[in-house]
Design a protein around this motif. Sequence first.
Motif, PDB file in Angstrom:
ATOM      1  N   GLU A  48       2.204   1.776  -3.813  1.00  0.00           N
ATOM      2  CA  GLU A  48       1.190   2.529  -3.955  1.00  0.00           C
ATOM      3  C   GLU A  48       1.227   4.022  -3.827  1.00  0.00           C
ATOM      4  O   GLU A  48       0.849   4.502  -5.213  1.00  0.00           O
ATOM      5  CB  GLU A  48       0.143   1.300  -4.116  1.00  0.00           C
ATOM      6  N   HIS A  91       0.260  -0.947  -0.154  1.00  0.00           N
ATOM      7  CA  HIS A  91      -0.221  -0.005   0.184  1.00  0.00           C
ATOM      8  C   HIS A  91       0.873   1.555  -0.089  1.00  0.00           C
ATOM      9  O   HIS A  91       0.498   1.979  -1.013  1.00  0.00           O
ATOM     10  CB  HIS A  91      -0.568  -0.374   0.937  1.00  0.00           C
ATOM     11  N   PHE A 140       4.841  -1.229  -9.732  1.00  0.00           N
ATOM     12  CA  PHE A 140       4.061  -0.110  -9.224  1.00  0.00           C
ATOM     13  C   PHE A 140       4.785   0.732  -9.935  1.00  0.00           C
ATOM     14  O   PHE A 140       4.708   2.434 -10.002  1.00  0.00           O
ATOM     15  CB  PHE A 140       4.408  -0.288  -7.799  1.00  0.00           C
TER      16      PHE A 140
END
Length: 209
Positions: free
Chosen positions: A18, A15, A43
């Motif tokens: 990202e 997370h 990513f």
Amino acid sequence: MNVLIAGAHGGVGQHITEVLSESDHEATAMVRAESQVAEMEEFGVETVVADLTEDVAHAVAGHDAIVFAAGSGGEDVEGVDRDGAIGMIETAEAEGVERFVMLSAMNADDPENSPDALYDYLLAKQAADDHLQASDLTYTIVRPGALTDDPATGTIRTAKKLDRGEVTRADVARTLVTALDMESTHGETFEMLDGDEPIEEALENPATE
């Protein structure tokens, strides 16, 4: 800032990667296995392989900040959660890193009064947190409650101490990244849970009593 994400392949780490990939920062994902590189490169970030139980200077060099979200998953709390974190803190100091944001855990300041199953883990986190607080780095230590995989809400609550509760991994990641640029979090250690306050507002005074 050039930001190194330690533990980028983990639940919170992905997370973080990202969020940082969509920010103005330049992110590097640090993973411990070559087999994880391709997944992280999806990513759109640089990726470096480094093992926290070994020398990580090659990964740390050239970065302005570190977001530390690595963990052993209970398999090697002394080697990774304690010594690995301490080693990265010391390497960051040696390499001239200025900013260090640490993902810790609720009650890391009080492992003796926590469930027996968490004692060794929290003791390791306490040692790492203490080392960071005693370092020359500009630090922020975030101690979330029980982590869930629910979608991000964008709202949390923070304080020096909170009752037990839950918080999403996605919101923890957003909090760690948001803290990077907020001077109000410098030198602060605080707990966090799901809440009703937008993350940036909560971080304006994160360690209320």
